[in-house]
Design an enzyme around this catalytic site. Structure first.
Site, PDB file in Angstrom:
ATOM      1  N   MET A   1       0.806  -1.219   0.000  1.00  0.00           N
ATOM      2  CA  MET A   1       0.000   0.000   0.000  1.00  0.00           C
ATOM      3  C   MET A   1       0.841   1.272   0.000  1.00  0.00           C
ATOM      4  O   MET A   1       0.423   2.308   0.500  1.00  0.00           O
ATOM      5  CB  MET A   1      -0.947  -0.012   1.210  1.00  0.00           C
ATOM      6  CG  MET A   1      -1.910  -1.181   1.212  1.00  0.00           C
ATOM      7  SD  MET A   1      -2.971  -1.232  -0.241  1.00  0.00           S
ATOM      8  CE  MET A   1      -4.045   0.151   0.099  1.00  0.00           C
ATOM      9  N   ARG A   2       1.999   1.221  -0.587  1.00  0.00           N
ATOM     10  CA  ARG A   2       2.850   2.408  -0.705  1.00  0.00           C
ATOM     11  C   ARG A   2       2.885   2.858  -2.158  1.00  0.00           C
ATOM     12  O   ARG A   2       2.916   2.021  -3.057  1.00  0.00           O
ATOM     13  CB  ARG A   2       4.264   2.104  -0.241  1.00  0.00           C
ATOM     14  CG  ARG A   2       4.300   1.565   1.142  1.00  0.00           C
ATOM     15  CD  ARG A   2       5.589   1.893   1.851  1.00  0.00           C
ATOM     16  NE  ARG A   2       5.354   1.669   3.254  1.00  0.00           N
ATOM     17  CZ  ARG A   2       4.772   2.540   4.060  1.00  0.00           C
ATOM     18  NH1 ARG A   2       4.396   3.699   3.603  1.00  0.00           N
ATOM     19  NH2 ARG A   2       4.576   2.262   5.318  1.00  0.00           N
ATOM     20  N   ILE A   3       2.919   4.136  -2.349  1.00  0.00           N
ATOM     21  CA  ILE A   3       3.051   4.679  -3.698  1.00  0.00           C
ATOM     22  C   ILE A   3       4.541   4.771  -4.007  1.00  0.00           C
ATOM     23  O   ILE A   3       5.291   5.432  -3.290  1.00  0.00           O
ATOM     24  CB  ILE A   3       2.365   6.052  -3.821  1.00  0.00           C
ATOM     25  CG1 ILE A   3       0.866   5.894  -3.571  1.00  0.00           C
ATOM     26  CG2 ILE A   3       2.632   6.656  -5.201  1.00  0.00           C
ATOM     27  CD1 ILE A   3       0.112   7.196  -3.489  1.00  0.00           C
ATOM     28  N   LEU A   4       4.945   4.080  -5.046  1.00  0.00           N
ATOM     29  CA  LEU A   4       6.349   4.065  -5.441  1.00  0.00           C
ATOM     30  C   LEU A   4       6.690   5.321  -6.223  1.00  0.00           C
ATOM     31  O   LEU A   4       5.882   5.831  -7.004  1.00  0.00           O
ATOM     32  CB  LEU A   4       6.639   2.819  -6.274  1.00  0.00           C
ATOM     33  CG  LEU A   4       6.457   1.495  -5.526  1.00  0.00           C
ATOM     34  CD1 LEU A   4       6.423   0.330  -6.499  1.00  0.00           C
ATOM     35  CD2 LEU A   4       7.555   1.311  -4.492  1.00  0.00           C
TER      36      LEU A   4
ATOM     37  N   ASN B   1       0.528  -4.877 -10.625  1.00  0.00           N
ATOM     38  CA  ASN B   1      -0.292  -4.646  -9.440  1.00  0.00           C
ATOM     39  C   ASN B   1      -1.698  -5.148  -9.726  1.00  0.00           C
ATOM     40  O   ASN B   1      -2.126  -5.201 -10.883  1.00  0.00           O
ATOM     41  CB  ASN B   1      -0.335  -3.159  -9.092  1.00  0.00           C
ATOM     42  CG  ASN B   1      -0.994  -2.890  -7.747  1.00  0.00           C
ATOM     43  OD1 ASN B   1      -0.927  -3.710  -6.835  1.00  0.00           O
ATOM     44  ND2 ASN B   1      -1.627  -1.748  -7.629  1.00  0.00           N
TER      45      ASN B   1
ATOM     46  N   HIS C   1      -5.621  -4.260  -8.683  1.00  0.00           N
ATOM     47  CA  HIS C   1      -6.412  -3.172  -8.093  1.00  0.00           C
ATOM     48  C   HIS C   1      -7.881  -3.579  -8.064  1.00  0.00           C
ATOM     49  O   HIS C   1      -8.393  -4.093  -9.055  1.00  0.00           O
ATOM     50  CB  HIS C   1      -6.241  -1.893  -8.915  1.00  0.00           C
ATOM     51  CG  HIS C   1      -6.970  -0.731  -8.332  1.00  0.00           C
ATOM     52  ND1 HIS C   1      -6.534  -0.084  -7.204  1.00  0.00           N
ATOM     53  CD2 HIS C   1      -8.117  -0.119  -8.697  1.00  0.00           C
ATOM     54  CE1 HIS C   1      -7.378   0.888  -6.908  1.00  0.00           C
ATOM     55  NE2 HIS C   1      -8.347   0.882  -7.796  1.00  0.00           N
TER      56      HIS C   1
ATOM     57  N   GLU D   1      -9.750 -11.646  -8.037  1.00  0.00           N
ATOM     58  CA  GLU D   1      -8.336 -11.267  -7.974  1.00  0.00           C
ATOM     59  C   GLU D   1      -7.455 -12.513  -7.914  1.00  0.00           C
ATOM     60  O   GLU D   1      -6.448 -12.599  -8.616  1.00  0.00           O
ATOM     61  CB  GLU D   1      -8.063 -10.388  -6.752  1.00  0.00           C
ATOM     62  CG  GLU D   1      -8.624  -8.996  -6.850  1.00  0.00           C
ATOM     63  CD  GLU D   1      -8.356  -8.153  -5.610  1.00  0.00           C
ATOM     64  OE1 GLU D   1      -7.689  -8.639  -4.663  1.00  0.00           O
ATOM     65  OE2 GLU D   1      -8.809  -7.005  -5.588  1.00  0.00           O
TER      66      GLU D   1
END
Length: 183
Positions: free
Chosen positions: A76-79, A93, A95, A160
């Site tokens: 849950m981190r934005i790269l 990813n 989503h 998913e």
């Protein structure tokens, strides 16, 4: 992640899960991966001065392990653009929405609040723009009048687990044959 590990056990699957890496040393997925015999690691983002140092450690670990393709699952981190550019065409990813709609968080609640008729999930390449990379595949499900966010989330999660391994297999085959695909 568990669905990817399980799929990779099949002899015909084109990817091998060589590392499960987390930004949280207490992530339950690490125990699941270890139990499945997969090498694990953790880079505690809280122990580093900032995002740049965290991503440098992440990159170093991925390279040292020989990782060719990164699959985000519950990350849950934005790269940063710098990190994504270094791994361009090699980060996937999953989503919980039908991108490009409903980017970001709380997608199930938002789908219900907007009275949408369908919802689903998307496997996509990661780019510097949040949830905006090229789409690999999607799964659609109807939204029923009785659905709440929890029921919808369970049905989306089932999809998913079905489509992420399929997408990884396709992308890994393409990567092996032609280099980084999709970008």
């Amino acid at each position: 992640m568990g669905a990817l590990i399980e799929a990779a056990r099949k002899p015909e699957f084109s990817a091998q899960i060589s590392l499960v890496l987390s930004d949280n040393p207490d992530a339950p997925g690490l125990a699941v991966a270890r139990e499945a015999g997969v090498v694990t690691g953790a880079i505690d983002f809280r122990s580093l001065p900032g995002k740049e140092e965290f991503e440098a450690a992440l990159h170093t670990q991925l390279v040292a392990t020989g990782v060719e393709l990164v699959c985000l699952a519950g990350f849950m981190r934005i790269l940063s653009r710098n990190f994504v550019d270094r791994w361009r065409g090699r980060i996937l990813n999953i989503h919980p929405s039908l991108l490009p709609e409903l980017r970001g968080l709380r997608t199930h609640e938002r789908a219900l609040a907007e009275s949408r008729e369908e919802h689903g999930c998307t496997v996509h390449y990661v780019t510097a723009e949040l949830d905006a990379g090229p789409i690999v595949t999607q799964a659609r499900i109807p939204i029923f009048p009785r659905d709440d966010a929890e029921a919808l989330a369970k049905r989306v999660l089932f999809e998913e687990h079905r489509i992420y391994p399929q997408a990884l297999d396709v992308v890994a085959r393409a990567l092996r044959a032609h280099g980084a695909p999709g970008m």
